[in-house]
Every structure is written in C-alpha cells, then in structure tokens.
Design a protein around this motif. Structure first.
Motif, PDB file in Angstrom:
ATOM      1  N   GLY A   1       0.822  -1.207  -0.058  1.00 31.52           N
ATOM      2  CA  GLY A   1      -0.009  -0.230   0.069  1.00 31.52           C
ATOM      3  C   GLY A   1       0.763   1.191   0.062  1.00 31.52           C
ATOM      4  N   THR A   2       0.206   2.404   0.055  1.00 31.77           N
ATOM      5  CA  THR A   2       0.737   3.615  -0.115  1.00 31.77           C
ATOM      6  C   THR A   2       0.556   4.398   1.337  1.00 31.77           C
ATOM      7  N   VAL A   3       1.176   5.055   1.941  1.00 33.56           N
ATOM      8  CA  VAL A   3       1.068   5.911   3.097  1.00 33.56           C
ATOM      9  C   VAL A   3       0.818   7.381   2.482  1.00 33.56           C
ATOM     10  N   PHE A   4      -0.229   7.916   2.803  1.00 34.40           N
ATOM     11  CA  PHE A   4      -0.584   9.226   2.373  1.00 34.40           C
ATOM     12  C   PHE A   4      -0.856  10.213   3.518  1.00 34.40           C
TER      13      PHE A   4
ATOM     14  N   ASP B   1     -19.447   3.002   6.576  1.00 35.44           N
ATOM     15  CA  ASP B   1     -18.261   3.623   5.851  1.00 35.44           C
ATOM     16  C   ASP B   1     -16.783   3.741   6.050  1.00 35.44           C
ATOM     17  N   ARG B   2     -16.730   3.591   7.638  1.00 30.57           N
ATOM     18  CA  ARG B   2     -15.522   3.692   7.966  1.00 30.57           C
ATOM     19  C   ARG B   2     -14.594   2.303   8.144  1.00 30.57           C
ATOM     20  N   ARG B   3     -15.468   1.060   8.035  1.00 32.66           N
ATOM     21  CA  ARG B   3     -14.705  -0.355   7.918  1.00 32.66           C
ATOM     22  C   ARG B   3     -14.015  -0.445   6.561  1.00 32.66           C
ATOM     23  N   GLN B   4     -14.443   0.363   5.777  1.00 34.61           N
ATOM     24  CA  GLN B   4     -13.792   0.349   4.122  1.00 34.61           C
ATOM     25  C   GLN B   4     -12.456   0.659   4.479  1.00 34.61           C
ATOM     26  N   THR B   5     -12.085   1.600   5.237  1.00 36.16           N
ATOM     27  CA  THR B   5     -10.571   2.162   5.265  1.00 36.16           C
ATOM     28  C   THR B   5      -9.586   1.150   6.048  1.00 36.16           C
ATOM     29  N   LEU B   6     -10.216  -0.061   6.279  1.00 36.23           N
ATOM     30  CA  LEU B   6      -9.341  -1.187   6.859  1.00 36.23           C
ATOM     31  C   LEU B   6      -9.392  -2.513   6.208  1.00 36.23           C
ATOM     32  N   LEU B   7     -10.378  -2.630   4.884  1.00 34.22           N
ATOM     33  CA  LEU B   7     -10.188  -3.856   4.122  1.00 34.22           C
ATOM     34  C   LEU B   7      -9.186  -3.596   2.993  1.00 34.22           C
TER      35      LEU B   7
ATOM     36  N   GLY C   1      -1.189 -10.863  -3.521  1.00 39.83           N
ATOM     37  CA  GLY C   1      -1.430 -10.603  -1.956  1.00 39.83           C
ATOM     38  C   GLY C   1      -2.538  -9.692  -1.954  1.00 39.83           C
ATOM     39  N   TYR C   2      -2.293  -8.743  -1.189  1.00 39.97           N
ATOM     40  CA  TYR C   2      -3.586  -7.805  -1.066  1.00 39.97           C
ATOM     41  C   TYR C   2      -2.908  -6.270  -0.858  1.00 39.97           C
ATOM     42  N   ARG C   3      -3.876  -5.298  -1.072  1.00 39.21           N
ATOM     43  CA  ARG C   3      -3.465  -4.083  -0.984  1.00 39.21           C
ATOM     44  C   ARG C   3      -4.133  -3.038  -0.258  1.00 39.21           C
ATOM     45  N   LEU C   4      -3.652  -2.276   0.878  1.00 39.56           N
ATOM     46  CA  LEU C   4      -4.409  -1.255   1.491  1.00 39.56           C
ATOM     47  C   LEU C   4      -3.697  -0.188   1.869  1.00 39.56           C
ATOM     48  N   ASP C   5      -4.165   1.152   1.188  1.00 34.89           N
ATOM     49  CA  ASP C   5      -3.609   2.432   1.327  1.00 34.89           C
ATOM     50  C   ASP C   5      -3.967   2.925   2.826  1.00 34.89           C
ATOM     51  N   LEU C   6      -3.111   3.602   3.414  1.00 33.77           N
ATOM     52  CA  LEU C   6      -3.373   4.037   4.701  1.00 33.77           C
ATOM     53  C   LEU C   6      -3.023   5.612   4.655  1.00 33.77           C
ATOM     54  N   HIS C   7      -4.109   6.421   5.093  1.00 32.39           N
ATOM     55  CA  HIS C   7      -4.542   7.863   4.818  1.00 32.39           C
ATOM     56  C   HIS C   7      -4.234   8.231   6.405  1.00 32.39           C
ATOM     57  N   LEU C   8      -3.368   9.243   6.755  1.00 28.50           N
ATOM     58  CA  LEU C   8      -3.148   9.718   7.950  1.00 28.50           C
ATOM     59  C   LEU C   8      -4.144  11.295   8.411  1.00 28.50           C
TER      60      LEU C   8
ATOM     61  N   GLY D   1      -7.677  13.486   6.335  1.00 24.02           N
ATOM     62  CA  GLY D   1      -8.357  13.758   5.409  1.00 24.02           C
ATOM     63  C   GLY D   1      -9.788  12.958   5.214  1.00 24.02           C
ATOM     64  N   ASP D   2     -10.501  13.123   4.092  1.00 23.61           N
ATOM     65  CA  ASP D   2     -11.912  12.451   3.934  1.00 23.61           C
ATOM     66  C   ASP D   2     -11.762  10.915   3.856  1.00 23.61           C
ATOM     67  N   ARG D   3     -10.476  10.359   3.438  1.00 27.96           N
ATOM     68  CA  ARG D   3     -10.459   9.044   3.511  1.00 27.96           C
ATOM     69  C   ARG D   3      -9.480   8.545   4.484  1.00 27.96           C
ATOM     70  N   GLU D   4      -9.373   9.219   5.651  1.00 24.20           N
ATOM     71  CA  GLU D   4      -8.373   8.747   6.821  1.00 24.20           C
ATOM     72  C   GLU D   4      -8.965   7.354   7.288  1.00 24.20           C
TER      73      GLU D   4
END
Length: 186
Positions: free
Chosen positions: A41-44, A155-161, A168-175, A177-180
């Motif tokens: 993933g990418t950390v934003f 809607d917040r659960r989606q930020t952990l999936l 494998g798997y991908r999950l971007d991490l947002h510190l 903002g709207d997608r935190e």
C-alpha cells in the motif's frame, strides 16, 4: 542578526530509516514459503501526498491463528520461518510486507476475530505511532462477525479492508482527510 537554524521537532520521523528498519525486515516469512503473500500500500498525508519517510510495522497470527510466542495459550506458531513481525520503510510512500494470511484468533468474548494484521504506523509529524488493522475484503463472513469491525460505522470499515491483488493484498493508509484510515486508541 543571524536567524537561528531550524532544528528537528520532537517527532518520530523523518529518522526512521536510520536504525528502525533493517535489511529483510519486510519479510515476516521468506518469500518462497508456500502461501506467502505481499501486503502492499501507500501511506498518504492529509494533503493526499505519499509519505516518503514513514515506517509500517506489522504483527500477526499465523494461518492457524497462533502467534509466534511461547505464551500463546493455543501453542506457538507452527509455520517454519514465520516470525509474525514485519517492518517496512516507505521510500516513495509505498510499504510492502511479505507474510502469510493470518487465521482467526479469539476475541475475548467467546467468539473469533476476523483474520487481520495489527499495524503500527510511524511518520513525520507524529509524536507517537498510530495503530490500525488490515482486514481482508475476501473474508466477508468472518468480517461480519468481528467485534471490532461491527463497532465501526459501515463507511469507516472500508478503510481497513485490503483488496486482493495478483500476489497478495493492497491497503492504502491515509493519515488524515476524507479517506482517513481508522486508527485505534491503544
């Protein structure tokens, strides 16, 4: 009069690569291990820009839901080479951890948690780590039963999936903002 020089603030970064990461730290299991996957993933930051100097640290159970620790009451992990621990520096904002997909672990209330990876994220501007989890989008039934996920708005659960990829798997991490990403107080 000469202006004083700017000095680093008292945060956990940007010095993470100078001693907190090590060669091969991204391998919680050797890459050639049967069943090995990559979590990427990418950390934003709050502006939506990649954070090039963060560190992502993971800790997890093995595919049988056991931890690589002698105090695990169900017995220690049984997968050779599996440490359950990984650490990745984000040179260009990207993190990558090679691991095994975890199994379910007890939730302390008589049920089971969905398969997940515990994550500590260290980055510039933070006085301490932030803690989150990576769950797996293809574990819908287990996710629906998970006490932590059930306690979050849909809607917040989606930020952990994490979503499946070719390796494998991908999950971007947002510190921020709207997608935190959901972070937990621990």
């Amino acid at each position: 009069m000469t202006q004083p020089m700017t000095t680093p603030s008292a945060t956990v970064g940007p010095y993470l690569a100078i001693g907190l990461t090590w060669e091969g730290g991204e391998f919680a299991v050797p890459a050639d291990t049967p069943g090995a996957i990559w979590l990427r993933g990418t950390v934003f930051d709050g502006n939506g820009d990649p954070v090039p100097d963060a560190m992502v640290e993971t800790w997890q159970a093995d595919p049988d839901g056991r931890f690589d620790h002698p105090d695990d009451p169900r017995g220690a992990a049984r997968h050779p080479g599996f440490t359950g621990f990984g650490r990745s520096h984000t040179d260009s904002g990207e993190y990558a951890i090679c691991t095994l997909k975890p199994g379910r672990v007890p939730d302390g209330e008589g049920g089971l948690q969905a398969p997940h990876v515990d994550v500590s994220l260290f980055a510039r501007g933070l006085l301490d780590r932030v803690v989150t989890r990576i769950y797996f989008a293809d574990e819908a039934e287990a996710n629906a039963e998970d006490v932590v996920l059930r306690g979050l708005p849909e809607d917040r659960r989606q930020t952990l999936l994490a979503t499946p990829t070719d390796d494998g798997y991908r999950l971007d991490l947002h510190l921020q903002g709207d997608r935190e990403t959901v972070f937990f107080a621990v």
